[in-house]
Design a protein around this motif. Structure first.
Motif, PDB file in Angstrom:
ATOM      1  N   UNK A 267       3.429-102.313  15.543  1.00 29.81           N
ATOM      2  CA  UNK A 267       2.011-102.028  15.327  1.00 29.81           C
ATOM      3  C   UNK A 267       1.842-100.868  14.357  1.00 29.81           C
ATOM      4  N   UNK A 268       0.735-100.905  13.612  1.00 32.30           N
ATOM      5  CA  UNK A 268       0.436 -99.820  12.680  1.00 32.30           C
ATOM      6  C   UNK A 268      -0.063 -98.568  13.394  1.00 32.30           C
ATOM      7  N   UNK A 269      -0.728 -98.769  14.526  1.00 40.59           N
ATOM      8  CA  UNK A 269      -1.212 -97.619  15.296  1.00 40.59           C
ATOM      9  C   UNK A 269      -1.382 -98.064  16.743  1.00 40.59           C
ATOM     10  N   UNK A 270      -0.679 -97.424  17.627  1.00 43.92           N
ATOM     11  CA  UNK A 270      -0.759 -97.814  19.037  1.00 43.92           C
ATOM     12  C   UNK A 270      -0.245 -96.689  19.913  1.00 43.92           C
ATOM     13  N   UNK A 271      -0.743 -96.698  21.165  1.00 45.17           N
ATOM     14  CA  UNK A 271      -0.238 -95.784  22.175  1.00 45.17           C
ATOM     15  C   UNK A 271       0.793 -96.528  23.009  1.00 45.17           C
ATOM     16  N   UNK A 272       1.938 -95.908  23.225  1.00 44.31           N
ATOM     17  CA  UNK A 272       2.983 -96.520  24.055  1.00 44.31           C
ATOM     18  C   UNK A 272       2.639 -96.223  25.516  1.00 44.31           C
ATOM     19  N   UNK A 273       2.270 -97.267  26.247  1.00 44.55           N
ATOM     20  CA  UNK A 273       1.866 -97.062  27.643  1.00 44.55           C
ATOM     21  C   UNK A 273       3.050 -97.137  28.598  1.00 44.55           C
ATOM     22  N   UNK A 274       4.093 -97.855  28.222  1.00 44.61           N
ATOM     23  CA  UNK A 274       5.319 -97.878  29.031  1.00 44.61           C
ATOM     24  C   UNK A 274       6.479 -98.322  28.160  1.00 44.61           C
ATOM     25  N   UNK A 275       7.649 -97.798  28.488  1.00 43.85           N
ATOM     26  CA  UNK A 275       8.856 -98.143  27.740  1.00 43.85           C
ATOM     27  C   UNK A 275      10.027 -98.210  28.717  1.00 43.85           C
ATOM     28  N   UNK A 276      10.505 -99.409  28.971  1.00 48.19           N
ATOM     29  CA  UNK A 276      11.630 -99.620  29.871  1.00 48.19           C
ATOM     30  C   UNK A 276      12.854 -99.994  29.042  1.00 48.19           C
ATOM     31  N   UNK A 277      13.864 -99.121  29.052  1.00 49.79           N
ATOM     32  CA  UNK A 277      15.059 -99.333  28.239  1.00 49.79           C
ATOM     33  C   UNK A 277      16.297 -99.601  29.087  1.00 49.79           C
ATOM     34  N   UNK A 278      16.101 -99.949  30.351  1.00 52.99           N
ATOM     35  CA  UNK A 278      17.244-100.188  31.243  1.00 52.99           C
ATOM     36  C   UNK A 278      18.160-101.282  30.702  1.00 52.99           C
ATOM     37  N   UNK A 279      17.577-102.386  30.265  1.00 55.18           N
ATOM     38  CA  UNK A 279      18.388-103.492  29.751  1.00 55.18           C
ATOM     39  C   UNK A 279      19.099-103.100  28.465  1.00 55.18           C
ATOM     40  N   UNK A 280      18.500-102.243  27.705  1.00 49.71           N
ATOM     41  CA  UNK A 280      19.113-101.776  26.460  1.00 49.71           C
ATOM     42  C   UNK A 280      20.377-100.979  26.780  1.00 49.71           C
ATOM     43  N   UNK A 281      20.256-100.070  27.746  1.00 46.78           N
ATOM     44  CA  UNK A 281      21.388 -99.221  28.107  1.00 46.78           C
ATOM     45  C   UNK A 281      22.543-100.024  28.708  1.00 46.78           C
ATOM     46  N   UNK A 282      22.209-101.123  29.396  1.00 47.60           N
ATOM     47  CA  UNK A 282      23.230-101.923  30.069  1.00 47.60           C
ATOM     48  C   UNK A 282      23.836-103.004  29.181  1.00 47.60           C
ATOM     49  N   UNK A 283      23.328-103.130  27.968  1.00 49.08           N
ATOM     50  CA  UNK A 283      23.801-104.187  27.074  1.00 49.08           C
ATOM     51  C   UNK A 283      25.238-103.931  26.621  1.00 49.08           C
ATOM     52  N   UNK A 284      25.911-104.988  26.249  1.00 46.92           N
ATOM     53  CA  UNK A 284      27.311-104.911  25.839  1.00 46.92           C
ATOM     54  C   UNK A 284      27.498-103.986  24.643  1.00 46.92           C
ATOM     55  N   UNK A 285      28.458-103.071  24.768  1.00 46.17           N
ATOM     56  CA  UNK A 285      28.827-102.194  23.660  1.00 46.17           C
ATOM     57  C   UNK A 285      27.986-100.955  23.503  1.00 46.17           C
ATOM     58  N   UNK A 286      26.908-100.838  24.259  1.00 42.55           N
ATOM     59  CA  UNK A 286      26.008 -99.692  24.090  1.00 42.55           C
ATOM     60  C   UNK A 286      26.610 -98.442  24.739  1.00 42.55           C
TER      61      UNK A 286
END
Length: 369
Positions: free
Chosen positions: A62-81
């Protein structure tokens, strides 16, 4: 013959002697043979340290937006991370503004342009980092976005109050001359398209120091900005630039984004970290030549000699200041070109938009003005 005459003759003879030394001799550039043979080393050609991490930045859709929530659990658990870096993980200042501190390194609760980096994934390969970033679950509250010069001017969205400079009596000159012409012209933006894209390699050193190899035009500024992001003294950061595969202004301030994030990952993990952008990501994340629209009203005599002229310059700066004020100043200074303008008024509007923060480019405001 007097001593004075001898000295004069000697001086005259020396002026006629052929030049000796480097000025008159062809000297081969120390890297020319490497360039034509493909043997020159750029940052991405350096031997990669063992266990080096590869970085990828997740970008705002988005060009302009408020981040209301950000869940990065799956990102951290991904292979090689190995690590995921958010704004809250920055050990020092989450700012990379070269002049004014209005340019967050990572979006912190709000994104200001399409492509704004929100978090960085460090993984064992770039493919793993990119795949992991796609697993993020992020919710947004989309906000109104100002995308163009017209919208910015109507909303009076400027980086600073409009600036003016002039001479003489423009109004009188415009009304008295036998000929008058007005119009508007547009100058489009432009990507630098350096052959070597942005790339930084950060290697941890002793006592918390970090050594950064970067394709940057401004190593001393980069050193200070990286140190501020890390929250350390400048002497704890060494920046090395052997050569660049092009820059044209696009690597003056913009290189700090990638060098700083590589340094943060390196310091956090104790491992070398490389941030090398694909061309598409490079073009989305980094600033360009400033777009401009210029309105003019000019009066002149039968011979075409200008009597009075008024300019209104609208410069599209993007969401942050970067070097836009100086670029806009230069556009004003170049408005007279090769002419003497006896009666002139120049007004400059530095438009803040929800687009990537535009930056230095060859000419630095001159082509627009």
């Amino acid at each position: 013959m007097s001593d004075q005459s001898m000295a004069s003759d000697t001086a005259s003879a020396s002026l006629c002697d052929p030049i000796h030394g480097g000025v008159a001799q062809p000297i081969t550039h120390d890297s020319a043979h490497k360039h034509v043979a493909g043997a020159a080393f750029y940052v991405d050609d350096l031997p990669e340290p063992q266990d080096m991490l590869h970085l990828y930045a997740a970008q705002s859709p988005h060009a302009h937006a408020r981040i209301t929530s950000m869940n990065l659990d799956a990102v951290r658990q991904a292979s090689g991370v190995v690590a995921v870096i958010r704004a809250a993980d920055i050990p020092g200042h989450n700012q990379i503004g070269a002049v004014f501190k209005d340019e967050p390194l990572l979006a912190d609760g709000e994104v200001f342009y399409n492509g704004h980096p929100m978090f960085v994934v460090a993984a064992k390969s770039i493919e793993q980092a990119r795949a992991a970033a796609a697993l993020a679950k992020i919710d947004y509250e989309v906000l109104p976005a100002i995308l163009g010069i017209k919208d910015a001017h109507e909303a009076q969205s400027y980086l600073e109050p409009p600036q003016s400079m002039g001479r003489g009596n423009v109004e009188t000159a415009l009304n008295r001359a036998p000929h008058r012409l007005s119009g508007r012209l547009s100058v489009n933006g432009q990507d630098h398209f350096y052959l070597e894209g942005h790339v930084s390699l950060a290697i941890p050193g002793e006592d918390g120091d970090v050594h950064v190899y970067s394709s940057t035009q401004h190593p001393s500024e980069l050193q200070h900005l990286v140190a501020e992001v890390l929250g350390v003294a400048s002497h704890s950061v060494t920046v090395e630039v052997r050569r660049m595969g092009g820059g044209f202004g696009g690597k003056e301030s913009q290189a700090a984004i990638f060098a700083a994030l590589a340094a943060v990952v390196s310091k956090r993990t104790g491992r070398a970290a490389k941030f090398r952008l694909d061309r598409d990501d490079d073009m989305i994340i980094t600033g360009k030549r400033h777009e401009a629209e210029i309105a003019y009203d000019v009066s002149f005599d039968a011979d075409g000699r200008i009597d009075g002229i008024r300019f209104e310059q609208f410069i599209k700066c993007g969401y942050a200041t970067d070097l836009s004020l100086a670029v806009s100043d230069r556009a004003m200074f170049h408005a007279d070109n090769a002419y003497y303008l006896p009666n002139v008024d120049i007004k400059s509007f530095r438009c803040r938009t929800n687009t990537v923060s535009n930056t230095a480019f060859r000419g630095f405001g001159g082509p627009q003005g």
